[in-house]
Design a protein around this motif. Structure first.
Motif: not given
Length: 272
Positions: A166-171
């Motif tokens: 999730a962090r990878d996709i959002i950030l």
């Protein structure tokens, strides 16, 4: 009401047909951006559903035009006299829709065609069954305009796919295609683009043809499982199955099975 397959207009963006509450979240205007009037009407209908004023066994979310929902209308953001005040109000109303969606306590099906970006991606993460097309894409999009996410994306996405991904996709604000979305669990099924709506309609109709109290209880168990221990979930399951066995849904289902007949859930639902 108009037929379920019709394209919603401003006056019928909420429709109730054969036990399925259909809500359009984006119009075909402004690049299929999130439509405030649409989701405001949707929130009203969802609250009526939760109060029992509307009878339905499933909710179907759709967009109109080329995309499911391409996010918020950025031109509206830019033209606001007070952008902070405008965004606070818009996010607040959108979050009322998300709260109403999760509180409706019936299965939520989404027909996700084209892009589901920004708010559109947030909506997808709150659905129980999301049907995508082979060319469907997701993108957080918020960082691209210098804003942080809304719609509960920073809460729901880590729970669906895990914190690291999730962090990878959002950030990184990267796009997720249909195949990856299926692998990550964001989509339930991927079909040909021209079959997205008909497949989602069929899924919603199939759900709505089932026992509504049982569906509500099952969705409640699935939702609560994320924050319960196994022991707590086992206790909740035991309580739920026992309660349903004494309700019309369970009585009809068990008796039909023993009698080797098809359960008449339509009659049971009509009395709920």
């Amino acid at each position: 009401m108009t037929e379920l397959r019709s394209t919603p207009t401003d006056s019928d963006s909420v429709q109730l047909v054969d036990g399925v509450l259909r809500i359009a979240v984006a119009s075909d205007k402004a690049g299929n951006s999130l439509d405030r009037a649409y989701f405001d009407r949707g929130a009203v209908a969802l609250r009526q559903l939760a109060r029992g004023e509307i009878k339905a066994g499933a909710v179907l979310l759709v967009g109109t035009g080329a995309n499911f929902c391409a996010g918020g209308n950025v031109r509206d953001f830019a033209s606001a006299d007070d952008r902070a005040e405008f965004l606070a109000g818009l996010a607040g109303d959108f979050h009322d829709f998300i709260r109403a969606l999760t509180a409706a306590n019936v299965p939520i099906v989404a027909a996700v065609h084209g892009w589901a970006a920004g708010a559109g991606m947030s909506i997808v993460t709150h659905c129980d069954v999301a049907i995508a097309g082979t060319s469907t894409k997701l993108r957080p999009a918020y960082l691209g305009i210098g804003l942080s996410p809304d719609g509960g994306l920073t809460w729901s996405l880590p729970r669906v796919i895990g914190a690291a991904r999730a962090r990878d996709i959002i950030l990184t604000n990267r796009a997720v295609d249909a195949a990856e979305g299926l692998d990550l669990g964001l989509f339930s099924r991927v079909v040909e683009d021209d079959q997205v709506l008909v497949t989602a309609e069929a899924a919603a109709a199939s759900i709505a043809a089932g026992p509504w109290r049982t569906l509500a209880a099952t969705r409640k168990l699935l939702t609560a499982s994320a924050t319960r221990s196994l022991t707590e979930q086992l206790d909740a399951e035991a309580e739920s199955i026992a309660a349903l066995s004494a309700l019309p849904d369970g009585i009809e289902g068990v008796n039909a099975f023993v009698g080797k007949t098809k359960p008449d859930y339509a009659s049971v639902n009509a009395q709920s």
